[in-house]
Design a protein around this motif. Sequence first.
Motif, mmCIF file in Angstrom:
data_model
loop_
_atom_site.group_PDB
_atom_site.id
_atom_site.type_symbol
_atom_site.label_atom_id
_atom_site.label_comp_id
_atom_site.label_asym_id
_atom_site.label_seq_id
_atom_site.Cartn_x
_atom_site.Cartn_y
_atom_site.Cartn_z
ATOM 1 N N GLY A 115 11.913 9.397 -13.217
ATOM 2 C CA GLY A 115 12.178 9.399 -14.650
ATOM 3 C C GLY A 115 11.142 8.652 -15.460
ATOM 4 N N LEU A 116 10.185 8.002 -14.793
ATOM 5 C CA LEU A 116 9.156 7.243 -15.498
ATOM 6 C C LEU A 116 8.016 8.151 -15.950
ATOM 7 C CD1 LEU A 116 8.872 4.099 -13.187
ATOM 8 C CD2 LEU A 116 10.142 4.309 -15.324
ATOM 9 N N ASP A 117 7.354 7.752 -17.006
ATOM 10 C CA ASP A 117 6.161 8.458 -17.463
ATOM 11 C C ASP A 117 5.092 8.392 -16.379
ATOM 12 O OD1 ASP A 117 4.600 9.393 -20.142
ATOM 13 O OD2 ASP A 117 3.311 8.130 -18.906
ATOM 14 N N ARG A 118 4.333 9.481 -16.224
ATOM 15 C CA ARG A 118 3.340 9.521 -15.145
ATOM 16 C C ARG A 118 2.254 8.468 -15.318
ATOM 17 N NH1 ARG A 118 1.412 14.802 -14.107
ATOM 18 N NH2 ARG A 118 3.393 15.507 -14.947
ATOM 19 N N HIS A 119 1.979 8.066 -16.569
ATOM 20 C CA HIS A 119 0.971 7.026 -16.778
ATOM 21 C C HIS A 119 1.473 5.677 -16.268
ATOM 22 C CE1 HIS A 119 -1.648 9.681 -18.991
ATOM 23 N NE2 HIS A 119 -0.641 10.057 -19.749
ATOM 24 N N ILE A 120 2.776 5.444 -16.405
ATOM 25 C CA ILE A 120 3.361 4.212 -15.871
ATOM 26 C C ILE A 120 3.288 4.225 -14.345
ATOM 27 C CG2 ILE A 120 5.503 2.886 -15.643
ATOM 28 C CD1 ILE A 120 6.270 3.811 -18.425
ATOM 29 N N LEU A 121 3.580 5.389 -13.748
ATOM 30 C CA LEU A 121 3.510 5.492 -12.295
ATOM 31 C C LEU A 121 2.083 5.281 -11.792
ATOM 32 C CD1 LEU A 121 5.902 8.520 -11.730
ATOM 33 C CD2 LEU A 121 6.257 6.185 -10.905
ATOM 34 N N ARG A 122 1.094 5.842 -12.504
ATOM 35 C CA ARG A 122 -0.294 5.644 -12.095
ATOM 36 C C ARG A 122 -0.693 4.179 -12.231
ATOM 37 N NH1 ARG A 122 -4.008 9.743 -11.513
ATOM 38 N NH2 ARG A 122 -5.301 7.996 -10.861
ATOM 39 N N TRP A 123 -0.236 3.537 -13.308
ATOM 40 C CA TRP A 123 -0.530 2.112 -13.489
ATOM 41 C C TRP A 123 0.100 1.297 -12.364
ATOM 42 C CZ3 TRP A 123 3.042 -1.828 -14.293
ATOM 43 C CH2 TRP A 123 2.485 -3.082 -14.536
ATOM 44 N N MET A 124 1.347 1.622 -12.001
ATOM 45 C CA MET A 124 2.012 0.909 -10.908
ATOM 46 C C MET A 124 1.246 1.112 -9.604
ATOM 47 S SD MET A 124 5.995 1.790 -11.817
ATOM 48 C CE MET A 124 6.601 1.214 -10.242
ATOM 49 N N SER A 125 0.800 2.350 -9.370
ATOM 50 C CA SER A 125 0.051 2.639 -8.157
ATOM 51 C C SER A 125 -1.232 1.822 -8.091
ATOM 52 C CB SER A 125 -0.282 4.138 -8.101
ATOM 53 O OG SER A 125 -1.159 4.424 -7.034
ATOM 54 N N GLU A 126 -1.978 1.798 -9.177
ATOM 55 C CA GLU A 126 -3.245 1.064 -9.195
ATOM 56 C C GLU A 126 -3.015 -0.439 -9.082
ATOM 57 O OE1 GLU A 126 -5.005 2.472 -12.769
ATOM 58 O OE2 GLU A 126 -5.248 4.514 -12.000
ATOM 59 N N ARG A 164 1.710 6.978 -6.735
ATOM 60 C CA ARG A 164 0.633 7.928 -7.036
ATOM 61 C C ARG A 164 1.080 9.367 -6.765
ATOM 62 N NH1 ARG A 164 -2.796 5.854 -4.062
ATOM 63 N NH2 ARG A 164 -2.762 7.285 -2.285
ATOM 64 N N HIS A 165 1.821 9.565 -5.671
ATOM 65 C CA HIS A 165 2.317 10.896 -5.336
ATOM 66 C C HIS A 165 3.274 11.400 -6.406
ATOM 67 C CE1 HIS A 165 3.934 14.246 -3.069
ATOM 68 N NE2 HIS A 165 5.147 13.725 -3.139
ATOM 69 N N LEU A 166 4.187 10.554 -6.840
ATOM 70 C CA LEU A 166 5.157 10.973 -7.854
ATOM 71 C C LEU A 166 4.472 11.282 -9.182
ATOM 72 C CD1 LEU A 166 8.133 8.535 -7.188
ATOM 73 C CD2 LEU A 166 8.027 10.976 -6.712
ATOM 74 N N ALA A 167 3.398 10.551 -9.495
ATOM 75 C CA ALA A 167 2.686 10.790 -10.750
ATOM 76 C C ALA A 167 2.032 12.160 -10.776
ATOM 77 C CB ALA A 167 1.630 9.707 -10.973
ATOM 78 N N SER A 168 1.828 12.762 -9.610
ATOM 79 C CA SER A 168 1.183 14.076 -9.540
ATOM 80 C C SER A 168 2.182 15.221 -9.621
ATOM 81 C CB SER A 168 0.381 14.195 -8.238
ATOM 82 O OG SER A 168 1.250 14.256 -7.114
ATOM 83 N N LEU A 169 3.469 14.903 -9.628
ATOM 84 C CA LEU A 169 4.503 15.943 -9.635
ATOM 85 C C LEU A 169 5.071 16.145 -11.029
ATOM 86 C CD1 LEU A 169 6.449 14.910 -6.402
ATOM 87 C CD2 LEU A 169 4.562 16.534 -6.604
ATOM 88 N N SER A 170 5.683 17.291 -11.250
ATOM 89 C CA SER A 170 6.338 17.598 -12.517
ATOM 90 C C SER A 170 7.789 17.963 -12.239
ATOM 91 C CB SER A 170 5.635 18.763 -13.229
ATOM 92 O OG SER A 170 4.319 18.436 -13.566
ATOM 93 N N LEU A 213 0.825 -1.204 0.000
ATOM 94 C CA LEU A 213 0.000 0.000 0.000
ATOM 95 C C LEU A 213 0.864 1.261 0.000
ATOM 96 C CD1 LEU A 213 -2.823 -1.015 2.497
ATOM 97 C CD2 LEU A 213 -3.139 -0.371 0.100
ATOM 98 N N ALA A 214 1.960 1.246 0.747
ATOM 99 C CA ALA A 214 2.847 2.410 0.786
ATOM 100 C C ALA A 214 3.506 2.648 -0.564
ATOM 101 C CB ALA A 214 3.906 2.219 1.870
ATOM 102 N N ALA A 215 3.896 1.571 -1.252
ATOM 103 C CA ALA A 215 4.475 1.715 -2.583
ATOM 104 C C ALA A 215 3.444 2.281 -3.555
ATOM 105 C CB ALA A 215 4.993 0.363 -3.080
ATOM 106 N N SER A 216 2.190 1.871 -3.404
ATOM 107 C CA SER A 216 1.121 2.409 -4.240
ATOM 108 C C SER A 216 0.983 3.913 -4.029
ATOM 109 C CB SER A 216 -0.200 1.708 -3.920
ATOM 110 O OG SER A 216 -1.290 2.344 -4.554
#
Length: 238
Positions: free
Chosen positions: A140-151, A93-99, A86-89
């Motif tokens: 360095g990952l695309d935010r869509h990849i990070l969101r997919w990893m989170s989900e 998700r937090h990183l996907a929201s940053l630029s 859950l913490a990794a998720s």
Amino acid sequence: MPSSVTPAERIAGDLALAIHRGLIRPGEKLPSQSKLKDSYGVAMATASSALGKLAAAGLAYSVPGSGTFAQRTDRLFDRPPVLDVLAASALCRHLASLSFGPDTDVPTVPVGGSPGWDDPHADPEKVLAPRQVDVSALAGLDRHILRWMSEAFLTAARRLVGAGQTDADVHLVESARSILRDGGRRPEGQPGMAYYGGPCPEDEDVALRIWPERKRGAERPADPTDPWGGRYSNEPPF
């Protein structure tokens, strides 16, 4: 949630998420079976099963005559695996929201720690401060990849607490802990994926079942630069 998830598994997953997010504090009494029964519209046995699943996952404990309470899980690597997933998720998700611009310093992210660790009135000997983790590899990952990893981590965590952990979940838990431990960076000395590839279970490879002659013979040395792990001959497979 997938339709195959039972009501008890769904309730257990919801409670695990509430514990992870601090909505249910360590040592706090969980909703009673009667409360869960009314809130979810399920039978009393289903509510009891949900609390049992939460306890089996190491997130709760029962006190006869008093109820069920959230387990203390302050320390990062000796706590139930589902909380690390859950913490990794949450981290992904937090990183996907940053630029991050080309000249932006990638931040470190606090991981772990006791709830309320920064409370000036807290006893410093009874709380654990979070660790700062360098997340430059993940940033360095695309935010869509990070969101997919989170989900994917979130879905897996719900399954772990609802249905229990199996041998097939070892890599999942270790991946989550790698992210929390060092931001998902490759350990020093481990070759890159393009050069390693790794072993593939033979029962997953349809091609080798159809064309067994294309498996590399034992007399031929494996090529360390072969992305397929040296399992194929030099002949085109199709």
